[in-house]
Design a protein around this motif. Structure first.
Motif, short mmCIF file in Angstrom:
data_model
loop_
_atom_site.label_atom_id
_atom_site.label_comp_id
_atom_site.label_asym_id
_atom_site.label_seq_id
_atom_site.Cartn_x
_atom_site.Cartn_y
_atom_site.Cartn_z
N PRO A 137 0.84 -1.20 0.00
CA PRO A 137 0.00 0.00 0.00
C PRO A 137 0.87 1.26 0.00
CG PRO A 137 -0.71 -1.52 1.71
CD PRO A 137 0.59 -2.03 1.18
N PRO A 138 0.34 2.37 -0.47
CA PRO A 138 1.14 3.61 -0.51
C PRO A 138 1.42 4.15 0.89
CG PRO A 138 -1.13 4.07 -1.10
CD PRO A 138 -1.00 2.57 -1.01
N ASP A 139 2.42 5.02 0.98
CA ASP A 139 2.79 5.63 2.25
C ASP A 139 1.67 6.52 2.79
OD1 ASP A 139 4.68 6.48 4.37
OD2 ASP A 139 4.51 8.41 3.36
N ARG A 140 0.96 7.19 1.88
CA ARG A 140 -0.11 8.10 2.30
C ARG A 140 -1.29 7.95 1.35
NH1 ARG A 140 0.73 14.46 3.81
NH2 ARG A 140 -1.41 14.84 4.43
N LEU A 141 -2.49 7.93 1.91
CA LEU A 141 -3.70 7.76 1.11
C LEU A 141 -4.86 8.47 1.80
CD1 LEU A 141 -4.82 6.34 -1.44
CD2 LEU A 141 -5.43 4.44 0.03
N VAL B 74 1.96 6.60 6.81
CA VAL B 74 2.79 5.62 7.51
C VAL B 74 4.08 6.25 7.99
CG1 VAL B 74 4.03 3.43 7.29
CG2 VAL B 74 1.80 3.72 6.20
N SER B 75 4.77 7.01 7.13
CA SER B 75 6.08 7.56 7.48
C SER B 75 6.00 8.56 8.63
CB SER B 75 6.73 8.20 6.26
OG SER B 75 5.94 9.28 5.80
N GLU B 76 4.92 9.33 8.72
CA GLU B 76 4.76 10.30 9.80
C GLU B 76 4.04 9.70 11.00
OE1 GLU B 76 3.00 13.86 8.27
OE2 GLU B 76 4.48 14.02 6.66
N GLY B 77 3.41 8.53 10.83
CA GLY B 77 2.79 7.83 11.94
C GLY B 77 1.50 8.44 12.45
N TRP B 78 0.56 8.76 11.56
CA TRP B 78 -0.73 9.30 11.99
C TRP B 78 -1.86 8.84 11.10
CZ3 TRP B 78 -3.07 12.08 8.20
CH2 TRP B 78 -2.26 12.73 7.27
N GLU C 184 -7.88 9.34 6.32
CA GLU C 184 -6.57 9.54 5.70
C GLU C 184 -5.52 8.94 6.62
OE1 GLU C 184 -3.90 13.22 3.88
OE2 GLU C 184 -5.70 13.67 5.02
N TYR C 185 -4.41 8.47 6.03
CA TYR C 185 -3.31 7.95 6.86
C TYR C 185 -1.98 8.30 6.23
CZ TYR C 185 -2.42 4.12 3.60
OH TYR C 185 -2.10 3.38 2.48
N GLY D 95 0.51 7.31 16.10
CA GLY D 95 0.85 5.97 16.56
C GLY D 95 1.39 5.14 15.40
N THR D 96 1.35 3.83 15.55
CA THR D 96 1.85 2.91 14.54
C THR D 96 0.74 2.61 13.53
OG1 THR D 96 3.26 1.91 16.20
CG2 THR D 96 2.94 0.68 14.16
N VAL D 97 1.02 2.88 12.25
CA VAL D 97 0.04 2.68 11.18
C VAL D 97 0.50 1.52 10.31
CG1 VAL D 97 -1.13 3.76 9.23
CG2 VAL D 97 -0.43 5.15 11.18
N GLU D 98 -0.39 0.53 10.10
CA GLU D 98 -0.09 -0.63 9.27
C GLU D 98 -1.18 -0.82 8.23
OE1 GLU D 98 0.36 -4.02 11.84
OE2 GLU D 98 1.28 -2.77 13.37
N PRO D 99 -1.01 -0.27 7.02
CA PRO D 99 -2.02 -0.50 5.97
C PRO D 99 -1.81 -1.85 5.28
CG PRO D 99 -0.32 0.95 5.15
CD PRO D 99 0.02 0.66 6.59
N TYR D 100 -2.89 -2.43 4.79
CA TYR D 100 -2.81 -3.69 4.05
C TYR D 100 -3.96 -3.76 3.06
CZ TYR D 100 -6.47 -5.16 7.26
OH TYR D 100 -7.64 -5.23 7.97
N PHE D 101 -3.80 -4.58 2.03
CA PHE D 101 -4.86 -4.78 1.05
C PHE D 101 -5.80 -5.87 1.56
CE2 PHE D 101 -1.62 -3.01 -1.86
CZ PHE D 101 -2.36 -1.93 -2.30
#
Length: 78
Positions: free
Chosen positions: A5-9, A44-48, A41-42, A70-76
Motif C-alpha cells: 500500500p502507498p505511504d499516504r492515502l 505511515v512515514s509520519e505515523g498518523w 486519511e493515513y 501511533g503505529t500505522v499498518e495499511p494492508y490490502f
C-alpha cells in the motif's frame, strides 16, 4: 499494481493523495494493533491517521476528523 500500500492515502477526491483504483481494491488499516474502519486519511512515514468523529460534518458535508499519532499498518483486503 504492487502488493505494498502507498505511504499516504486519503479517501477525499479533492485531496492530492486520493487514488480511486487503490480504494476500490480495498485498504485496511491497523492502528496501534487495532483494526480501524473510520479512517479518512493515513500516513505511515509520519505515523498518523485521521479518523471521523461521529457523524458530524462540516459546512461542506465532509466529516469532522481528529488526527491520532501511533503505529500505522495499511494492508490490502483482497
Amino acid at each position: 499494481m504492487t502488493d505494498t500500500p502507498p505511504d499516504r492515502l486519503c479517501n477525499n477526491p479533492a485531496s492530492p493523495h486520493y487514488d480511486e483504483a487503490l480504494l476500490e481494491r480495498g485498504i485496511g488499516i491497523r492502528f496501534n494493533g487495532v483494526e480501524k474502519t473510520n479512517v479518512e486519511e493515513y500516513c505511515v512515514s509520519e505515523g498518523w491517521v485521521r479518523v471521523a468523529v461521529g457523524k458530524t460534518v462540516d459546512r461542506h458535508g465532509h466529516p469532522l476528523t481528529m488526527k491520532l499519532k501511533g503505529t500505522v499498518e495499511p494492508y490490502f483486503r483482497t
